[in-house]
Design an enzyme around this catalytic site. Structure first.
Site: not given
Lengths: 276, 276
Positions: A134, A175, A202
Site C-alpha cells: 500500500s 489498491h 489488492e
C-alpha cells in the site's frame, strides 16, 4: 562463483491476505529470505501508519505463522528517531525490510535523507529484500502519487512527491482497480511518459528481481502496466488545470499471477504455451 | 444539393446534468434536432427502466426547460407492445429518439426484431437522432456488456449479449470511471480485438456524426477508447475462467470535451494548437 547482488523488491498493492494458509502466497514470498537464511530476520517498519501498534501485531502474527522466528518492529515517529544510532543498529543483519501501509508521505518525510534510510539502501545492495504494501509500495517510486481522483477521471494536476527511488523510472499505484485509480495513474504517466506506470490490485504484488530487470506477478488480482513512451499527444498544460487530461496512444498491459514483464526492455514476456 | 443522411447518434455515459442551465450541454445536444426542425418531436423510450413514470417526468421537464414543445413517452413493457401498430405510429415524424437508462437487456429483449425497432432504424436512416444514456448507451453496441466486475479486475468470462447494433464494431460502457469499469471493458475488447471499446464517464457523451465516421466528446468527464487491434497476447481460454485475464499491448486514448476521434481510421484527432 556466486556474486553478491542486490536483494529483491516486493511491491504489494495492499490488503494482502494474512489468514488462510493457502492464500498467503504474498506474505510467504515477503518472508522467503528470512526463512531461508540462518538467523534470518524481518524488520517491520510502521513509519507510514498512525496506528503502528495494532498493525505491527498483525504482521508479527502473520509472519510468525509462516515460521519466521526473528522479528523486529521499528516505529519511527519523527526525523530525530531516524538519526538515532540505536535505531539504525536495529537493522543490522536484517534479511527483509517490510514497510507497512499508511501514508506514503510519512515514509519519505520522516526517513528521507536519514542514516536509517541510508542503511536500508545499503542492506538492499547487499542482498536484503525490501517489501512494501500500500503506502509502502507507493513510496518505492522515484516520484510517488500522494493523491488524486478515485473513480473520477483525471484533470491536469495531480498530487505527487519525491519517493524513495528504489524503483527507477517507475510510478507505482496500489489498491488499483478496487479504488478506480486507472485515470490517475494514466495522468501521472502522461506528466512524464519516461516513467512506466505500474498499478497493483489488492492482494497482488510484483516481485522485482534479477537486478531490477524483471518483474513477476503474484497474488489474486491484476497488475496494470501503462507504458507512455508512445504517447503522441497530451493536453497537459498548467494554464488549464480544470480540463480533463487528453492522452493519445498509451500502451497498456494487464498481467495476472505468474505473468512476467521485462523492465529493461519494457516488454511483457509471452508465457510459454504450457501455462496457457 | 443537400443529401439526406443518417442521423446523429449521441451516446451518454449516464447521470447527465439536468438542472443547471449552463451545465445542460448534453441534453441540449440531445434535443438539438427537435429544436431546429419545424414541429420537431422527441420520443422518450423508457423500455429499459422498471420505474418508467418518474423517469419520463424528469426528461419531460428537462427537455421542456430547453424549449422542446413536442414530446411523447413510449413505454414498452412487453414484446406485444412492440408489435402494436399504434405504438409504431407514435414514432412518426420523430426528430429524436431518446433511450433512458435502466437495464440494457430489457431494451433488446422487449424490442429486438420488432416492427417498432425497425421503424426506429428507418427513422435514423432518414436523419432522426438516436440518443441513449446509461443502459440506453450500452445497448447501442453490436455486442453489449450486461455485467462484469466493478472495481475488480477481470477474469476470462464476461456477461455479454447482442445489442441493437447502431454502432458497428464498438462496445460501449457507461458510468465508466465512476464505477471502475476499465478492467471489464478491456476484457470485452480482448475477447474480440476487432471491437473498439468506448468507456464513457457520467455526465459525458460522444456524438457520432458524419455518417458514423467521427465522434466528438461532450460533457464534464472523460471518454476512454481501448483499441485492441495491436493486442499481441491474451490469456483468454474457456478452460481457465477463474484466471485474471492477461492482455499485452492494448492501446488506450483518453479524451475530454471537444476532443475528436476518427472511427473509420481508428485514430484520435490531434486538436489544433489554439485549443491547447
Amino acid at each position: 562463483m556466486t556474486q553478491r547482488r542486490r536483494g529483491d523488491l516486493l511491491v504489494i498493492g495492499g490488503s494482502e491476505k494474512k489468514d488462510s494458509d493457502e492464500e498467503r502466497a504474498i506474505l510467504r514470498q515477503a518472508a522467503r529470505k528470512a526463512l531461508e537464511e540462518d538467523g534470518g530476520r524481518i524488520v517491520v517498519l510502521t513509519v507510514a501508519s498512525m496506528e503502528p501498534e495494532p498493525l505491527a501485531e498483525i504482521y508479527q502474527k502473520a509472519f510468525g505463522r509462516l515460521g519466521v522466528r526473528q522479528m523486529e518492529v521499528l516505529d519511527i515517529r519523527n526525523r530525530e528517531q531516524a538519526y538515532e544510532p540505536a535505531n539504525v543498529e536495529k537493522l543490522a543483519g536484517a534479511s527483509v525490510l517490510f514497510f507497512t501501509g499508511g501514508d506514503q508521505l510519512r515514509i519519505t518525510s520522516q526517513m528521507g535523507g536519514s542514516p536509517l534510510l541510508e542503511r536500508i539502501f545499503a542492506l538492499h545492495e547487499e542482498g536484503a529484500a525490501i517489501v512494501g504494501t500500500s503506502a509502502g509500495a507507493a513510496a518505492m517510486s522515484e516520484t510517488m502519487l500522494i493523491g488524486g481522483p478515485t473513480n473520477r477521471s483525471c484533470l491536469s494536476t495531480l498530487a505527487m512527491a519525491p519517493g524513495l527511488g528504489l524503483l527507477k523510472g517507475v510510478i507505482v499505484d496500489s489498491h488499483f482497480t478496487e479504488r478506480g485509480r486507472f485515470a490517475r495513474l494514466m495522468g501521472a504517466v502522461a506528466q512524464n511518459p519516461h516513467n512506466l506506470g505500474i498499478g497493483i490490485d489488492e492482494d497482488t504484488a510484483v516481485l522485482v528481481s534479477e537486478n531490477d530487470e524483471e518483474l513477476t506477478v503474484l497474488g489474486s488480482g491484476a497488475v496494470y502496466v501503462i507504458d507512455g513512451r508512445g504517447i503522441r499527444f497530451t493536453s497537459l498544460s498548467e494554464r488549464h488545470p480544470e480540463r480533463i487530461l487528453t492522452v493519445h496512444d498509451a500502451r497498456v498491459h494487464v498481467l495476472g499471477r505468474g505473468d512476467r514483464y521485462n523492465l529493461k526492455e519494457r516488454r511483457p514476456i509471452v508465457p510459454s504455451l504450457e501455462r496457457v
